[in-house]
Scaffold this motif. Structure first.
Motif, PDB file in Angstrom:
ATOM      1  N   PHE A 127       0.831  -1.209   0.000  1.00 53.35           N
ATOM      2  CA  PHE A 127       0.000   0.000   0.000  1.00 53.35           C
ATOM      3  C   PHE A 127       0.867   1.261   0.000  1.00 53.35           C
ATOM      4  CE2 PHE A 127      -1.789   3.369   2.698  1.00 53.35           C
ATOM      5  CZ  PHE A 127      -2.901   3.722   1.958  1.00 53.35           C
ATOM      6  N   LEU A 128       1.895   1.299   0.834  1.00 52.91           N
ATOM      7  CA  LEU A 128       2.775   2.473   0.886  1.00 52.91           C
ATOM      8  C   LEU A 128       3.503   2.671  -0.435  1.00 52.91           C
ATOM      9  CD1 LEU A 128       4.258   2.108   4.491  1.00 52.91           C
ATOM     10  CD2 LEU A 128       2.530   3.739   3.713  1.00 52.91           C
ATOM     11  N   ALA A 129       3.865   1.568  -1.085  1.00 49.61           N
ATOM     12  CA  ALA A 129       4.503   1.683  -2.402  1.00 49.61           C
ATOM     13  C   ALA A 129       3.551   2.333  -3.400  1.00 49.61           C
ATOM     14  CB  ALA A 129       4.936   0.301  -2.900  1.00 49.61           C
ATOM     15  N   LEU A 130       2.268   1.969  -3.345  1.00 48.78           N
ATOM     16  CA  LEU A 130       1.283   2.571  -4.236  1.00 48.78           C
ATOM     17  C   LEU A 130       1.109   4.062  -3.942  1.00 48.78           C
ATOM     18  CD1 LEU A 130      -1.439  -0.210  -4.288  1.00 48.78           C
ATOM     19  CD2 LEU A 130       0.114   0.408  -6.134  1.00 48.78           C
ATOM     20  N   VAL A 131       1.190   4.431  -2.677  1.00 48.77           N
ATOM     21  CA  VAL A 131       1.078   5.839  -2.311  1.00 48.77           C
ATOM     22  C   VAL A 131       2.226   6.638  -2.926  1.00 48.77           C
ATOM     23  CG1 VAL A 131       1.148   7.487  -0.396  1.00 48.77           C
ATOM     24  CG2 VAL A 131      -0.189   5.392  -0.173  1.00 48.77           C
ATOM     25  N   LEU A 132       3.459   6.127  -2.805  1.00 46.48           N
ATOM     26  CA  LEU A 132       4.610   6.831  -3.367  1.00 46.48           C
ATOM     27  C   LEU A 132       4.524   6.916  -4.885  1.00 46.48           C
ATOM     28  CD1 LEU A 132       5.767   6.571  -0.478  1.00 46.48           C
ATOM     29  CD2 LEU A 132       7.982   6.114  -1.514  1.00 46.48           C
ATOM     30  N   GLU A 133       4.128   5.818  -5.514  1.00 40.77           N
ATOM     31  CA  GLU A 133       3.988   5.836  -6.966  1.00 40.77           C
ATOM     32  C   GLU A 133       2.935   6.852  -7.393  1.00 40.77           C
ATOM     33  OE1 GLU A 133       1.694   3.067 -10.062  1.00 40.77           O
ATOM     34  OE2 GLU A 133       3.396   2.052  -9.126  1.00 40.77           O
ATOM     35  N   SER A 134       1.781   6.847  -6.720  1.00 41.54           N
ATOM     36  CA  SER A 134       0.707   7.776  -7.068  1.00 41.54           C
ATOM     37  C   SER A 134       1.131   9.219  -6.855  1.00 41.54           C
ATOM     38  CB  SER A 134      -0.538   7.465  -6.227  1.00 41.54           C
ATOM     39  OG  SER A 134      -0.992   6.145  -6.443  1.00 41.54           O
ATOM     40  N   ALA A 135       1.931   9.460  -5.813  1.00 43.48           N
ATOM     41  CA  ALA A 135       2.401  10.823  -5.547  1.00 43.48           C
ATOM     42  C   ALA A 135       3.307  11.312  -6.678  1.00 43.48           C
ATOM     43  CB  ALA A 135       3.134  10.876  -4.215  1.00 43.48           C
ATOM     44  N   LEU A 136       4.212  10.445  -7.157  1.00 43.48           N
ATOM     45  CA  LEU A 136       5.091  10.851  -8.257  1.00 43.48           C
ATOM     46  C   LEU A 136       4.284  11.102  -9.528  1.00 43.48           C
ATOM     47  CD1 LEU A 136       7.833  11.441  -9.410  1.00 43.48           C
ATOM     48  CD2 LEU A 136       8.213   8.988  -9.716  1.00 43.48           C
ATOM     49  N   ILE A 137       3.295  10.243  -9.790  1.00 41.05           N
ATOM     50  CA  ILE A 137       2.423  10.456 -10.949  1.00 41.05           C
ATOM     51  C   ILE A 137       1.718  11.800 -10.845  1.00 41.05           C
ATOM     52  CG2 ILE A 137       0.303   9.653 -12.072  1.00 41.05           C
ATOM     53  CD1 ILE A 137       1.190   6.785 -11.397  1.00 41.05           C
ATOM     54  N   ARG A 138       1.269  12.122  -9.636  1.00 39.46           N
ATOM     55  CA  ARG A 138       0.571  13.393  -9.417  1.00 39.46           C
ATOM     56  C   ARG A 138       1.500  14.580  -9.670  1.00 39.46           C
ATOM     57  NH1 ARG A 138      -4.584  15.425  -9.281  1.00 39.46           N
ATOM     58  NH2 ARG A 138      -4.679  17.263  -7.952  1.00 39.46           N
ATOM     59  N   TYR A 139       2.736  14.496  -9.184  1.00 38.56           N
ATOM     60  CA  TYR A 139       3.695  15.586  -9.412  1.00 38.56           C
ATOM     61  C   TYR A 139       3.997  15.743 -10.900  1.00 38.56           C
ATOM     62  CZ  TYR A 139       4.883  16.747  -4.577  1.00 38.56           C
ATOM     63  OH  TYR A 139       4.833  17.205  -3.289  1.00 38.56           O
ATOM     64  N   LEU A 140       4.147  14.643 -11.609  1.00 37.34           N
ATOM     65  CA  LEU A 140       4.395  14.715 -13.050  1.00 37.34           C
ATOM     66  C   LEU A 140       3.241  15.423 -13.759  1.00 37.34           C
ATOM     67  CD1 LEU A 140       5.820  11.119 -13.638  1.00 37.34           C
ATOM     68  CD2 LEU A 140       7.090  13.253 -13.935  1.00 37.34           C
ATOM     69  N   LYS A 141       2.023  15.124 -13.314  1.00 37.87           N
ATOM     70  CA  LYS A 141       0.844  15.736 -13.925  1.00 37.87           C
ATOM     71  C   LYS A 141       0.737  17.207 -13.564  1.00 37.87           C
ATOM     72  CE  LYS A 141      -4.179  15.174 -14.295  1.00 37.87           C
ATOM     73  NZ  LYS A 141      -5.357  14.364 -13.865  1.00 37.87           N
ATOM     74  N   GLU A 142       0.951  17.540 -12.292  1.00 39.87           N
ATOM     75  CA  GLU A 142       0.826  18.934 -11.853  1.00 39.87           C
ATOM     76  C   GLU A 142       1.857  19.838 -12.522  1.00 39.87           C
ATOM     77  OE1 GLU A 142       0.989  19.177  -7.621  1.00 39.87           O
ATOM     78  OE2 GLU A 142      -1.150  18.804  -7.378  1.00 39.87           O
ATOM     79  N   LYS A 143       3.062  19.304 -12.737  1.00 42.50           N
ATOM     80  CA  LYS A 143       4.127  20.099 -13.356  1.00 42.50           C
ATOM     81  C   LYS A 143       4.105  19.994 -14.876  1.00 42.50           C
ATOM     82  CE  LYS A 143       5.757  21.365  -9.370  1.00 42.50           C
ATOM     83  NZ  LYS A 143       5.646  22.764  -8.901  1.00 42.50           N
ATOM     84  N   GLN A 144       3.014  19.396 -15.401  1.00 43.36           N
ATOM     85  CA  GLN A 144       2.781  19.306 -16.847  1.00 43.36           C
ATOM     86  C   GLN A 144       3.937  18.633 -17.585  1.00 43.36           C
ATOM     87  OE1 GLN A 144       1.966  23.425 -17.867  1.00 43.36           O
ATOM     88  NE2 GLN A 144      -0.175  23.242 -17.304  1.00 43.36           N
ATOM     89  N   SER A 145       4.436  17.588 -16.979  1.00 42.57           N
ATOM     90  CA  SER A 145       5.495  16.826 -17.631  1.00 42.57           C
ATOM     91  C   SER A 145       4.916  15.993 -18.766  1.00 42.57           C
ATOM     92  CB  SER A 145       6.183  15.906 -16.609  1.00 42.57           C
ATOM     93  OG  SER A 145       7.126  15.073 -17.248  1.00 42.57           O
ATOM     94  N   LYS A 146       5.629  15.947 -19.864  1.00 39.71           N
ATOM     95  CA  LYS A 146       5.201  15.133 -20.996  1.00 39.71           C
ATOM     96  C   LYS A 146       5.647  13.684 -20.841  1.00 39.71           C
ATOM     97  CE  LYS A 146       5.188  19.008 -24.265  1.00 39.71           C
ATOM     98  NZ  LYS A 146       5.744  19.537 -25.538  1.00 39.71           N
ATOM     99  N   ALA A 147       6.472  13.418 -19.851  1.00 39.01           N
ATOM    100  CA  ALA A 147       6.985  12.065 -19.630  1.00 39.01           C
ATOM    101  C   ALA A 147       6.006  11.261 -18.785  1.00 39.01           C
ATOM    102  CB  ALA A 147       8.343  12.131 -18.938  1.00 39.01           C
ATOM    103  N   GLY A 148       5.823  10.005 -19.140  1.00 37.48           N
ATOM    104  CA  GLY A 148       4.970   9.120 -18.369  1.00 37.48           C
ATOM    105  C   GLY A 148       5.735   8.474 -17.221  1.00 37.48           C
TER     106      GLY A 148
END
Length: 529
Positions: free
Chosen positions: A456-477
């Motif tokens: 569960f904690l691993a999913l939280v960290l992964e989701s947080a990084l995905i969120r930061y990538l989206k918020e900062k408008q990164s084109k990288a997946g």
């Protein structure tokens, strides 16, 4: 200080260029610059003087001197560094999990390195999931993160007991942290369940025979429920004995959320065919809410629903919605994806072309037994022909899917909530496969609960990084960033009885992870103390 190129124009219009060593400083809060030294005319320096000057200067910088003399150095090891740098920042700074765990440890006066062991297990889930034994004997030796070097196998097992004991406290901390960090509206969260199973007996408290969503009635199952925000960030999870029904798990999760988090609304989101009519009736009777996908074909009222006289409302470029009611009681949301409709048309067109070739060749053996072909055929005593009425009927479904809900959410929010279901489903796939929930290697209830908490904690960290990538408008997946981060290594060199640390280049989209978190990559070379 920095080197500046200064150009001057001659009377004949040509230019001459000089190199200057310039220093920046501030006076009354304003930036100023002054020339420390004139190095000479650029074309003269390029005859070899500049190279000699640089070589002489490197003697006064140990790290640069090592770079100039790599042939005489000896590499001690090369270890993966990228993921540890990024996820430790999320763990320690952004999400505050490290400080949270240390506060609990200080209060309980536990002395084992639980926090380091917990981070190591979470990092392993994210990078290369292994059993605790494999993590200790193989994976850990290839990761550069000095705090993990002191860990031994028993530390991981003790950390599982610890995190199982303090699960609720850690989740409550995370709930508030995520809400503040990402400005999430947590009055609405989504719930879904899955099952996995034990190889062997498993802990008696959890391993109970019941309905297996894995289609393995011969194995003892365990039920897992996950709560996620509408932004796709996990906020809590629950574990139930394998014989627990969906409605019972939903009620328990809703009660727990109101008790711990003061959340007033939880919606169960389910995929098509995964939630029965009986379960939906039970959920409604309990005063709870749901959004589920439903199968359109074979519905007796589908013709009327498809021809419902209401326009679609555009939600996104690839999503349009409209609300449809059945008998004035049941509420449905029709969703239409124009891009999906085009894919469906092309796929059917290719299938019809293949079907015609087979019919024209007389090779009809097995056609009626093929599910893909059979829906477009009609058979008589004398021949098998293409059913054009079936083709027209099937075309009505191109790019469409239908949702059922008892919520009062606007149609667009219902559709967007359902689209987020893929995050929950992917999380469960990771829990059962990539994160190695199955087979479960632990046989006590505490260790099983601790293992799921690590996932569960691993999913939280992964989701947080995905969120930061989206918020900062990164084109990288996320997956590409992770693949490129894995190539960032730390290399230790020995030179003149001293040790130096070098990092490899940032390949591909690896830098994006540092950028969106506001981090600077490590220096390319540094002295190890």
């Amino acid at each position: 200080m920095f080197v500046r190129k200064k150009a001057f124009t001659n009377k004949d219009g040509t230019t001459r260029e000089y190199l200057q060593l310039v220093e920046s400083y501030r006076v009354n809060g304003k930036s100023r610059q002054r020339v420390v030294a004139n190095l000479g005319r650029l074309e003269d320096l390029q005859d070899g003087q500049l190279d000699r000057l640089i070589e002489n200067l490197t003697r006064f910088s140990e790290t640069q001197w090592v770079k100039m003399n790599l042939d005489e150095t000896q590499a001690s090891w090369s270890k993966q560094w990228g993921p540890a740098l990024i996820f430790h920042n999320l763990w320690e700074e952004k999400l505050g999990l490290g400080p949270c765990v240390r506060r609990i440890l200080n209060r309980t006066e536990k002395t084992s390195p639980f926090e380091e062991a917990l981070f190591a297990m979470v990092l392993n889930r994210l990078c290369d999931p292994l059993s605790k034994l494999g993590l200790n004997e193989r994976w850990l030796q290839g990761i550069y993160h000095p705090p993990l070097e002191k860990l031994q196998l028993h530390h991981f097992y003790l950390a599982l007991d610890f995190v199982a004991e303090y699960k609720d406290e850690i989740e409550s901390f995370l709930f508030d942290r995520v809400r503040n960090l990402f400005n999430c509206e947590l009055d609405l969260v989504f719930w879904d369940t899955t099952s996995t199973y034990f190889e062997g007996s498993g802990p008696e408290e959890l391993a109970r025979y019941g309905y297996s969503k894995d289609k393995r009635p011969d194995r003892l199952p365990i039920m897992i429920g996950l709560l996620m925000t509408k932004e796709g960030i996990p906020v809590a999870h629950h574990i139930f004995p394998g014989n627990t029904g969906d409605v019972r798990t939903f009620k328990a999760a809703f009660s727990d959320l109101r008790r711990r988090f003061n959340v007033t609304r939880v919606i169960m989101v389910g995929d098509r065919g995964m939630v029965s009519k009986k379960v939906l009736q039970e959920i409604s009777a309990a005063g709870l809410q749901y959004i589920v996908g439903v199968k359109m074909r074979r519905r007796p009222d589908i013709d009327r629903m498809l021809s419902w006289n209401a326009p679609y409302t555009r939600v996104k470029e690839n999503l349009k919605v409209k609300e449809v009611w059945s008998n004035g009681i049941s509420r449905y949301i029709f969703c239409f994806n124009p891009e999906g409709a085009e894919r469906d048309r092309n796929a059917r067109r290719e299938m019809i072309i293949k079907l015609k070739k087979k019919l024209n060749s007389g090779n009809i053996k097995g056609l009626l037994g093929n599910k893909g072909y059979r829906q477009y055929l009609k058979a008589s005593k004398n021949a098998v022909t293409i059913d054009h009425d079936a083709i027209r009927r099937e075309a009505r479904y191109d790019g469409k899917y239908m949702l059922k809900t008892n919520t009062d959410l606007p149609p667009d929010q219902v559709a967007l909530a359902y689209k987020e279901l893929w995050r929950v489903e992917r999380a469960f796939r990771q829990l059962k496969s990539g994160l190695e929930l199955r087979p479960i290697y632990h046989w006590t209830e505490s260790r099983v609960r601790g293992h799921v908490m690590v996932c569960f904690l691993a999913l939280v960290l992964e989701s947080a990084l995905i969120r930061y990538l989206k918020e900062k408008q990164s084109k990288a997946g996320y997956l590409q960033v992770m693949a490129d981060l894995a190539t960032l290594h730390a290399i230790q060199f020995s030179f003149n009885d001293k040790s130096y640390l070098f990092r490899t280049e940032l390949n591909g989209d690896a830098y994006e992870a540092f950028r969106v978190l506001g981090l600077r990559p490590p220096l390319k070379a540094q002295i190890l103390t």
